[in-house]
Structure formats: structure tokens, C-alpha cells
Design a protein around this motif. Sequence first.
Motif, PDB file in Angstrom:
ATOM      1  N   PRO A 188       0.829  -1.212   0.000  1.00  0.00           N
ATOM      2  CA  PRO A 188       0.000   0.000   0.000  1.00  0.00           C
ATOM      3  C   PRO A 188       0.862   1.260   0.000  1.00  0.00           C
ATOM      4  N   THR A 229      -8.298   9.249  -4.885  1.00  0.00           N
ATOM      5  CA  THR A 229      -8.264   8.436  -3.663  1.00  0.00           C
ATOM      6  C   THR A 229      -9.059   7.148  -3.838  1.00  0.00           C
ATOM      7  N   ASN A 232      -7.291   3.876  -4.765  1.00  0.00           N
ATOM      8  CA  ASN A 232      -6.573   3.092  -3.756  1.00  0.00           C
ATOM      9  C   ASN A 232      -5.202   2.635  -4.275  1.00  0.00           C
TER      10      ASN A 232
END
Length: 256
Positions: A188, A229, A232
Motif C-alpha cells: 500500500p 483516492t 486506492n
Amino acid sequence: MAGTDSSKKLDLRAAPVVVLCEPQLGENIGTAIRAMANFGLWELRLVNPREGWPNEKAAAASTKATHVLERVQVFERVEEAIADLSLVYATTARKRDMFKPVIGPDEAGNKMFAHISAGQKAGLLFGRERWGLNNDEVVLCDAIVTLPVEEAFASLNIAQAVLVLAYEWRRASRAGEGLPFDLEAGVPASKEDVVRMFEHLESSLAAGGFFTVPEKRASMVHNLRTMLTRANFNAQEVRTFRGVISALERKHRRKS
């Protein structure tokens, strides 16, 4: 949907028996066998197959599901085919003039799993291609399983019906095990990296004259950040996106 991994070993866990009552076509038996093999069912019983058994057309249509083909048993009567089972569901799309519980395929899968987990044997009884099961056969079963099909076009091919019930068995019996594979999402992206990506994009857009109305810049930036956003981004995707921005900036500078 291709994807068979021949290096994997078959996992022949305890599973429901499939009983086909007087199937007419070898191709239908074969495609039903393929559907069974897809979802971990491996015991098939045939009651008076019209074209006899073994059947070359069935073997061809089964797409090498030999572990099911080799275990097929043939019986003369339904009573004999289900004699050792303690839970049997009749599959039908027609309403019957008898008191018999009616359940959906998901409930059938759950109940068969509980029954088999307790060390008992369960089975699914499927009728003839043209007219299904008769009432004498349905009455032998513990409940009716039916699907929420379109009433004006309710008839299913045997293999389709087997596939739906086999899937529900698989879903119930493998609950919690997850799917056979999942694509790696990557590392991430940190919020710091995401914010720097936003700032890089916004700086490039400003240099290109995107924010033509100064008082609207803040709301436009909010919209852009909200939109991005939702993607992801992982860390690699942030680097790739910033590389795209840099490439566009270099092209713009050369033109200038």
C-alpha cells in the motif's frame, strides 16, 4: 473459464451423491459429470440411462473428468440408487400436489454440508430431460429443491441444474477457505507518497493553465483528490503515475 491446473491433486472429500433418473443423452450425462468435477462432487449414479453405460458421448463431453467417470454406478430403480442415503433432495421446477418442504439451492447446500459433516450420506435426485421427476420419485425425497427461475421459461438443462447445486455445495463446504487465488494488491502507498503525488499533479496542472479560475481552484483540487483516492493506489502505482506526469511535463517543456 479455462484454468485447470493438472499438477494439483484431486481432493475427494465426502460429498453429496448425484443421481440422474433415466437420462436420455450421453452428452447430458457428460456435461453433468464435468459440472460435478468442477465443484468437488465425484459420485454419480444413473437410473436406467437410455443409451446404456459406458457411453462414449458422455466420456467425450465430460472433458477428462475420469475420476467421476470411473466411479459411475448404474441402477434399475430410484429406490435402489438412493437406498444407502439418509438425506435426499428432489430437484424440480414444477409445483407438486403433496406436502413436501421446498428449499432453495443455498439452503440445500448448507443442510447437506451439516448432514455429511455428521458422518451421514446425502444425495441430489435429478429428473429426465423432457419431463423431470414423477411424484412417486419425489415422494421418496426429504424435500424439494427449486431455483428462482423465470416461470415462463423454467426448464433447465440437467448439467445446468447440477452445476448450480454443485456450486452451492462447494460454497457451503469450503466456507472460510477463500478463492483459489487472489491477485496481489502490492505494498500500500503511504499517505505521504499519495499527498506528494497529488501535489505533483496539481503543480503540473497549474503550470499547464488548468486552473483558469483562481477562486475555484480549491474545489477542483478537492474533486481531483477525491477521485484519485478512490483508486486506492499501491506504492508502485504512485511511482508509475508520477512518472506519467513527469513524461508529460518533459514533452510540454520541449514544445515550449
